[in-house]
Design a protein around this motif. Structure first.
Motif, PDB file in Angstrom:
ATOM      1  N   HIS A  22      29.564   6.150   1.874  1.00 36.13           N
ATOM      2  CA  HIS A  22      29.586   6.944   0.646  1.00 36.13           C
ATOM      3  C   HIS A  22      28.812   6.194  -0.440  1.00 36.13           C
ATOM      4  N   GLY A  23      27.897   6.903  -1.080  1.00 37.42           N
ATOM      5  CA  GLY A  23      27.082   6.270  -2.119  1.00 37.42           C
ATOM      6  C   GLY A  23      25.716   5.831  -1.632  1.00 37.42           C
ATOM      7  N   ARG A  24      25.496   5.896  -0.318  1.00 40.46           N
ATOM      8  CA  ARG A  24      24.174   5.523   0.204  1.00 40.46           C
ATOM      9  C   ARG A  24      23.120   6.524  -0.315  1.00 40.46           C
ATOM     10  N   VAL A  25      22.029   5.985  -0.790  1.00 44.97           N
ATOM     11  CA  VAL A  25      20.908   6.814  -1.240  1.00 44.97           C
ATOM     12  C   VAL A  25      19.702   6.464  -0.381  1.00 44.97           C
ATOM     13  N   GLY A  26      19.008   7.474   0.089  1.00 41.68           N
ATOM     14  CA  GLY A  26      17.837   7.235   0.929  1.00 41.68           C
ATOM     15  C   GLY A  26      16.553   7.232   0.118  1.00 41.68           C
ATOM     16  N   ASP A  27      15.463   7.460   0.814  1.00 46.62           N
ATOM     17  CA  ASP A  27      14.145   7.443   0.167  1.00 46.62           C
ATOM     18  C   ASP A  27      13.831   8.720  -0.613  1.00 46.62           C
ATOM     19  N   SER A  28      14.448   9.827  -0.218  1.00 44.62           N
ATOM     20  CA  SER A  28      14.004  11.137  -0.716  1.00 44.62           C
ATOM     21  C   SER A  28      14.030  11.293  -2.233  1.00 44.62           C
ATOM     22  N   PRO A  29      15.032  10.744  -2.942  1.00 39.36           N
ATOM     23  CA  PRO A  29      15.024  10.936  -4.396  1.00 39.36           C
ATOM     24  C   PRO A  29      14.300   9.812  -5.133  1.00 39.36           C
ATOM     25  N   LEU A  30      13.734   8.873  -4.402  1.00 38.75           N
ATOM     26  CA  LEU A  30      13.092   7.729  -5.058  1.00 38.75           C
ATOM     27  C   LEU A  30      11.590   7.963  -5.145  1.00 38.75           C
ATOM     28  N   ILE A  31      11.122   8.106  -6.388  1.00 36.69           N
ATOM     29  CA  ILE A  31       9.701   8.359  -6.611  1.00 36.69           C
ATOM     30  C   ILE A  31       8.924   7.127  -6.132  1.00 36.69           C
ATOM     31  N   GLY A  32       7.943   7.371  -5.284  1.00 34.65           N
ATOM     32  CA  GLY A  32       7.176   6.268  -4.687  1.00 34.65           C
ATOM     33  C   GLY A  32       7.623   5.965  -3.270  1.00 34.65           C
ATOM     34  N   ALA A  33       8.867   6.305  -2.950  1.00 39.02           N
ATOM     35  CA  ALA A  33       9.361   6.105  -1.581  1.00 39.02           C
ATOM     36  C   ALA A  33       9.240   7.430  -0.819  1.00 39.02           C
ATOM     37  N   ASN A  36       9.033  -0.237   1.931  1.00 36.63           N
ATOM     38  CA  ASN A  36       7.571  -0.263   1.949  1.00 36.63           C
ATOM     39  C   ASN A  36       6.939   0.608   0.857  1.00 36.63           C
ATOM     40  N   ALA A  37       7.775   1.143  -0.059  1.00 34.32           N
ATOM     41  CA  ALA A  37       7.258   2.065  -1.093  1.00 34.32           C
ATOM     42  C   ALA A  37       6.303   3.068  -0.439  1.00 34.32           C
ATOM     43  N   GLY A  38       6.796   3.731   0.605  1.00 35.45           N
ATOM     44  CA  GLY A  38       5.939   4.443   1.548  1.00 35.45           C
ATOM     45  C   GLY A  38       5.027   5.506   0.968  1.00 35.45           C
ATOM     46  N   SER A  39       5.557   6.432   0.199  1.00 31.66           N
ATOM     47  CA  SER A  39       4.701   7.534  -0.268  1.00 31.66           C
ATOM     48  C   SER A  39       3.684   7.033  -1.287  1.00 31.66           C
ATOM     49  N   PHE A  40       4.083   6.080  -2.105  1.00 31.11           N
ATOM     50  CA  PHE A  40       3.130   5.468  -3.042  1.00 31.11           C
ATOM     51  C   PHE A  40       2.008   4.790  -2.259  1.00 31.11           C
ATOM     52  N   LEU A  41       2.396   4.108  -1.205  1.00 30.50           N
ATOM     53  CA  LEU A  41       1.405   3.422  -0.369  1.00 30.50           C
ATOM     54  C   LEU A  41       0.395   4.419   0.208  1.00 30.50           C
ATOM     55  N   VAL A  42       0.899   5.534   0.701  1.00 27.05           N
ATOM     56  CA  VAL A  42      -0.002   6.540   1.288  1.00 27.05           C
ATOM     57  C   VAL A  42      -0.999   7.038   0.228  1.00 27.05           C
ATOM     58  N   VAL A  43      -0.504   7.315  -0.972  1.00 31.26           N
ATOM     59  CA  VAL A  43      -1.401   7.812  -2.028  1.00 31.26           C
ATOM     60  C   VAL A  43      -2.424   6.737  -2.407  1.00 31.26           C
ATOM     61  N   GLU A  44      -1.964   5.485  -2.504  1.00 31.91           N
ATOM     62  CA  GLU A  44      -2.911   4.415  -2.854  1.00 31.91           C
ATOM     63  C   GLU A  44      -3.976   4.232  -1.775  1.00 31.91           C
ATOM     64  N   LEU A  45      -3.578   4.401  -0.521  1.00 28.79           N
ATOM     65  CA  LEU A  45      -4.566   4.294   0.563  1.00 28.79           C
ATOM     66  C   LEU A  45      -5.582   5.429   0.484  1.00 28.79           C
ATOM     67  N   MET A  46      -5.118   6.617   0.092  1.00 23.76           N
ATOM     68  CA  MET A  46      -6.068   7.724  -0.091  1.00 23.76           C
ATOM     69  C   MET A  46      -6.994   7.416  -1.266  1.00 23.76           C
ATOM     70  N   ARG A  47      -6.444   6.779  -2.305  1.00 23.32           N
ATOM     71  CA  ARG A  47      -7.278   6.415  -3.459  1.00 23.32           C
ATOM     72  C   ARG A  47      -8.415   5.478  -3.029  1.00 23.32           C
ATOM     73  N   GLN A  48      -8.112   4.642  -2.030  1.00 26.16           N
ATOM     74  CA  GLN A  48      -9.133   3.698  -1.543  1.00 26.16           C
ATOM     75  C   GLN A  48     -10.106   4.351  -0.565  1.00 26.16           C
ATOM     76  N   GLY A  49      -9.952   5.640  -0.337  1.00 27.37           N
ATOM     77  CA  GLY A  49     -10.935   6.352   0.465  1.00 27.37           C
ATOM     78  C   GLY A  49     -10.477   6.821   1.825  1.00 27.37           C
ATOM     79  N   ARG A  50      -9.227   6.540   2.170  1.00 22.14           N
ATOM     80  CA  ARG A  50      -8.765   7.009   3.488  1.00 22.14           C
ATOM     81  C   ARG A  50      -8.435   8.499   3.437  1.00 22.14           C
ATOM     82  N   SER A  51      -8.578   9.130   4.579  1.00 19.55           N
ATOM     83  CA  SER A  51      -8.166  10.536   4.697  1.00 19.55           C
ATOM     84  C   SER A  51      -6.638  10.568   4.698  1.00 19.55           C
ATOM     85  N   PRO A  52      -6.030  11.737   4.463  1.00 20.33           N
ATOM     86  CA  PRO A  52      -4.566  11.817   4.522  1.00 20.33           C
ATOM     87  C   PRO A  52      -4.013  11.304   5.855  1.00 20.33           C
TER      88      PRO A  52
END
Ligand code: SD4
Length: 342
Positions: free
Chosen positions: A226-237, A260-276
């Motif tokens: 009880h009280g565990r929070v996952g990645d879904s409500p965390l901006i950047g995760a 791993n700040a996953g979703s932020f990481l994906v966006v930053e990788l796209m910023r560096q020129g990677r495809s989705p």
């Protein structure tokens, strides 16, 4: 099950080409002209994303805003009591409480989220109110509930008889063992197997005005503390949107996405020129490289859309699929590439 597999196969064959690349100079729906090179499009995680996309498309196809579209899409599984991983009908935590996590974000860095919210059917809409009506980004637990009630949301029991029965079965052993891709085996087929883990609706949309938005909603891991929070409500995760680059969302074991700040990481990788697709793959590999022994047996997947509407995904394990809806194909369901499999 075999029908679903067949559908997945045929939908993928017909859709992959159309759904994965931007349509140059695409005419927007309902007379709205999209930015040249961009595609009005919505993409969502898992097979239940098809229905979510339809609700989102009803807005996008009339020239509506991506923020409204992703909220409408996320509300579909939230209200579907057959879906045991999102909203009402979600499996409860160890103590029998259904606690919901959700977030929403637009292309201008406006964002809102709720975590560990009980008794409210549509956490994504509460998240939007947090974004639009408070100076904050994230409200949790009792405070989030109090805010939702002040905003006119009604209290409702989220624990359905089916979810309660599953929880009581689990209590007989109280053995928490995450299973990979539980929703693929569990959702819509009435098979109780695989219910020891959960997953998430992540939805990303690009509208005819060239604006991206995203939302993410889940009841989190079944039988969690009880009280565990996952990645879904965390901006950047679990969710991140940058209007100049693209948007990303995640599904799977949230703890690995958070560290791993996953979703932020994906966006930053796209910023560096990677495809989705490339960005999602690199983020999945990052998760795997950091903790190879604990991550090789779990599922983590990312779904991304760049500012032109190009969509890509990658997962650790086979079994993850994502739904794409655009002017050419409303119901594409695409098997994701994965590190351990196709
Ligand atoms: C979470 N990513 O809360 C969400 C859903 C989940 O296993 O439980 N996945 O971690």
């Amino acid at each position: 099950m075999s029908d679903r597999r067949q559908f997945l196969k045929t939908a993928a064959l017909g859709a992959a080409a159309a759904a994965l690349s931007p349509v140059a100079g695409a005419a927007g729906p309902a007379g709205v002209t999209a930015r040249a090179g961009a595609s009005v499009r919505v993409a969502s995680t898992w097979d239940f994303g098809v229905a979510a996309n339809h609700a989102a498309w009803a807005i996008l196809s009339k020239g509506g805003h991506s923020l409204d579209a992703v909220e409408a899409g996320a509300r579909v599984p939230e209200a579907d009591i057959r879906n045991h991983s999102v909203g009402k009908g979600g499996y409860p935590d160890r103590d029998g409480h259904v606690t919901l996590d959700a977030s929403i974000m637009d292309a201008e860095m406006n964002c809102g989220a709720v975590a560990c919210l009980e008794d409210i059917e549509h956490p994504v809409s509460v998240a939007r109110r947090v974004m639009e009506r408070t100076p904050h980004v994230l409200l949790v637990g009792d405070g989030a509930l109090e805010f939702a009630l002040q905003q006119g949301f009604r209290k409702t029991s989220l624990l359905t008889p089916a979810a309660e029965q599953a929880w009581k079965e689990w209590l007989k052993t109280s053995h928490y063992k995450p299973a990979i891709n539980s929703e693929v085996r569990d959702y819509g087929v009435g098979v109780p197997g695989g219910r020891h883990n959960h997953d998430t609706l992540g939805i990303l949309a690009l509208d005819a005005h060239g604006k991206l938005a995203g939302a993410c909603t889940t009841s989190g891991m079944a039988w969690k503390l009880h009280g565990r929070v996952g990645d879904s409500p965390l901006i950047g995760a679990g969710l991140y949107v940058d209007g100049e680059v693209g948007a990303a969302t995640s599904t799977g074991v949230g703890e690995e996405v958070i560290r791993n700040a996953g979703s932020f990481l994906v966006v930053e990788l796209m910023r560096q020129g990677r495809s989705p697709a490339e960005a999602c793959k690199e983020a999945v590999l990052r998760v795997l490289r950091r903790h190879p022994s604990t991550t090789r047996d779990i599922q983590v997947a990312f779904l991304a859309m760049n500012k032109d509407g190009e969509v890509g995904a990658c997962a650790i394990q086979p079994g993850f699929s994502y739904a794409v809806c655009d002017v050419k194909n409303r119901s594409a369901l695409i098997p994701s590439k994965s590190v351990f499999g196709t």
